[in-house]
Scaffold this active site. Sequence first.
Site, PDB file in Angstrom:
ATOM      1  N   ASP A 208      -5.765   1.025   0.992  1.00 30.89           N
ATOM      2  CA  ASP A 208      -6.059   0.988   2.276  1.00 30.89           C
ATOM      3  C   ASP A 208      -7.605   0.587   3.104  1.00 30.89           C
ATOM      4  O   ASP A 208      -8.252   0.171   2.322  1.00 30.89           O
ATOM      5  CB  ASP A 208      -5.747   2.443   2.893  1.00 30.89           C
TER       6      ASP A 208
ATOM      7  N   LYS B 144       0.994  -1.292   0.200  1.00 31.56           N
ATOM      8  CA  LYS B 144      -0.137   0.042   0.009  1.00 31.56           C
ATOM      9  C   LYS B 144       0.983   1.304  -0.136  1.00 31.56           C
ATOM     10  O   LYS B 144       0.629   2.277  -0.926  1.00 31.56           O
ATOM     11  CB  LYS B 144      -1.103  -0.057   1.097  1.00 31.56           C
TER      12      LYS B 144
END
Length: 211
Positions: free
Chosen positions: A139, A121
């Site tokens: 996320d 991420k």
Amino acid sequence: MTIKERYDGCLDYWRSQMPSPTTELHYDNPFQLLMAVMLSAQCTDKRINQISPALFEAFPTPQVMAQSSVEEIFPYIKSVSYPNSKAQHLYDMACMLVDKFHGQVPATMQELTQLPGVGRKTANVMLGTVFNQPAIPVDTHVFRVSNRIGLATGKTPLEVETGLKKHLSPADQIKAHHWILLHGRYVCKASKPDCLNCGVSRFCKTFNQKK
């Protein structure tokens, strides 16, 4: 409703509301954004923006941070979540930048994820936001909203990322990340989604199932 209609409807609305979305984290260079994104895990951007000016001033470059210590870094980030492990990750990350990457933040997924404390991420945030590469960071907000609306379903962030990439052009990927993230942060919240004031509710799979 087809998946194309759902994407077209959501993207058209978000594009009309926010033509040029970007991160709410404050930064002036790639190293600063990397630190901020690492610190933002399970913590609000608002909190990170409060503590980052002093952190950035104290450690303006990877070289300066690598010459410090975990104990010196800790006081600057003690109010964020998991400060002990994050202080260690920041120090180790800076050391690797200096030792392996000549003090420069690398621009590939393979290299970024070698850095301590940097997962997929965080690497995707850097690739899309700093290096203008097609990337979709997933996320908690992007994961939740993508599944709720029906843009991409999956049990893992990677499954959702893969699903989103199938339907988003390279030029739209990082923008869509910001649009979905901000939608989740301010409208489609985890516990109380504001469906009555949602601009994309007519395209939302979950909302329309409730009717």
